[in-house]
Motif scaffolding. Sequence first.
Motif, short mmCIF file in Angstrom:
data_model
loop_
_atom_site.label_atom_id
_atom_site.label_comp_id
_atom_site.label_asym_id
_atom_site.label_seq_id
_atom_site.Cartn_x
_atom_site.Cartn_y
_atom_site.Cartn_z
N PRO A 247 0.81 -1.23 0.00
CA PRO A 247 0.00 0.00 0.00
C PRO A 247 0.84 1.28 0.00
N CYS A 248 1.97 1.27 0.76
CA CYS A 248 2.80 2.49 0.82
C CYS A 248 3.41 2.79 -0.55
N PHE A 249 3.94 1.75 -1.20
CA PHE A 249 4.58 1.96 -2.51
C PHE A 249 3.57 2.53 -3.51
N ASN A 250 2.36 1.99 -3.45
CA ASN A 250 1.39 2.34 -4.49
C ASN A 250 0.72 3.71 -4.28
N VAL A 251 0.98 4.35 -3.12
CA VAL A 251 0.46 5.73 -3.01
C VAL A 251 1.42 6.73 -3.67
N ILE A 252 2.65 6.29 -3.91
CA ILE A 252 3.59 7.20 -4.60
C ILE A 252 3.14 7.31 -6.06
N PRO A 253 3.03 8.52 -6.59
CA PRO A 253 2.56 8.64 -7.98
C PRO A 253 3.44 7.83 -8.94
N ARG A 254 2.79 7.18 -9.90
CA ARG A 254 3.49 6.25 -10.79
C ARG A 254 4.59 6.92 -11.59
N PHE A 255 4.43 8.21 -11.91
CA PHE A 255 5.47 8.86 -12.72
C PHE A 255 6.80 8.93 -11.95
N ILE A 256 6.72 8.84 -10.61
CA ILE A 256 7.95 8.85 -9.81
C ILE A 256 8.58 7.44 -9.79
N THR A 257 7.72 6.41 -9.68
CA THR A 257 8.25 5.04 -9.52
C THR A 257 8.39 4.29 -10.85
N ARG A 258 7.89 4.88 -11.92
CA ARG A 258 7.80 4.17 -13.20
C ARG A 258 9.06 3.38 -13.58
N ASN A 259 10.23 4.03 -13.50
CA ASN A 259 11.45 3.36 -13.99
C ASN A 259 11.91 2.21 -13.10
N SER A 260 11.21 2.03 -11.95
CA SER A 260 11.60 0.92 -11.08
C SER A 260 10.71 -0.31 -11.31
N GLY A 261 9.86 -0.28 -12.31
CA GLY A 261 9.02 -1.46 -12.61
C GLY A 261 9.89 -2.69 -12.82
N TRP A 262 9.43 -3.82 -12.31
CA TRP A 262 10.23 -5.07 -12.38
C TRP A 262 10.30 -5.62 -13.81
N HIS A 263 9.27 -5.40 -14.58
CA HIS A 263 9.26 -5.90 -15.96
C HIS A 263 9.54 -4.76 -16.93
N ILE A 264 10.61 -4.87 -17.70
CA ILE A 264 10.84 -3.86 -18.74
C ILE A 264 10.21 -4.41 -20.02
N MET A 265 9.07 -3.82 -20.40
CA MET A 265 8.38 -4.24 -21.63
C MET A 265 8.96 -3.44 -22.79
N ALA A 266 9.09 -4.10 -23.93
CA ALA A 266 9.55 -3.38 -25.13
C ALA A 266 8.62 -3.71 -26.28
#
Length: 270
Positions: A247-266
């Motif tokens: 829950p704590c991670f997901n309150v941070i706006p996604r534009f801040i955490t975006r580059n830390s996504g576990w899956h890099i889709m191309a």
Amino acid sequence: MAVRTTVDEIRAQEIGSLERKLEEIRNYWNEHIHDLKLARHPIGTKGFFADLEEYRFDKLRYLPKIVDFGGYREKNLLEVGCGVGIDLARFARGGAVVTGVDLAQKSIELAEKNFELNGLQGEFMLGNGEDMEFDDNTFDVVYAHGVIQYTANAQKMVDELHRVVKPDGEIIMMVYNRKSWLNFLSATLGVGLEHEDAPVLRKYTIQEFRELLHGFSKVEIIPERFPVKSRLHKGLKAIFFNYIFVPCFNVIPRFITRNSGWHIMAFACK
Ligand SMILES: C[S@@+](CC[C@H](N)C(=O)[O-])C[C@H]1O[C@@H](n2cnc3c(N)ncnc32)[C@H](O)[C@@H]1O
């Protein structure tokens, strides 16, 4: 002459060691069907495939939002490293003409069973995604989700995906992000990642993945896969993860955490 022999010998040793690595990879995946532990029904039954699909699309909620499984009607679609065919079944239900290739016999057998039990049409082949039998420019779409990071020679596989797709075709790929929230959590809490014991498991930075895809004319990178409650882990760490971290991670706006996504889709074009 002596120098030529040495170069040939070194090359032969390299080929021999890559072949041995592929054999190890094949053996591993014959024994470790992806997400198997999460299935409640006996392996190979209709319930088993339904369990895997339900678990996969709960964990990877992003996937149907950015991959249009129903958008390839009558297109020739190849999945490399198709596993038991969970994603391929979605493409097939959406009307794509699908082919699945996997290095592991067990995956191919289960993927065939999955399609048979669900009344779907598809062609399956045991094969190495680094060196496939298809002609150049065969497929409209090539899909490789969670595969490049597990193979012996990632660049060889990427080049092969590029070779078999048509000039106006599309390639969709996913690798793991070394600079991700999950890698960080795993390193700090000591929680094992899935398939960490596989013979090959490479993680990439976004930049390294871009370099691997240098042969494509256009590449769009989207980091995805943010924390959702885990069903895999138990105990105190799981309580911390599910009720505090997620829950704590997901309150941070996604534009801040975006580059830390576990899956890099191309999403790439030839
Ligand atoms: C983590 S599983 C992913 C399966 C499926 N793509 C999914 O997302 O559920 C990795 C799969 O890649 C396959 N694989 C690994 N190296 C391969 C290669 N060189 N050629 C074809 N398949 C390969 C494995 O056998 C395994 O089924």
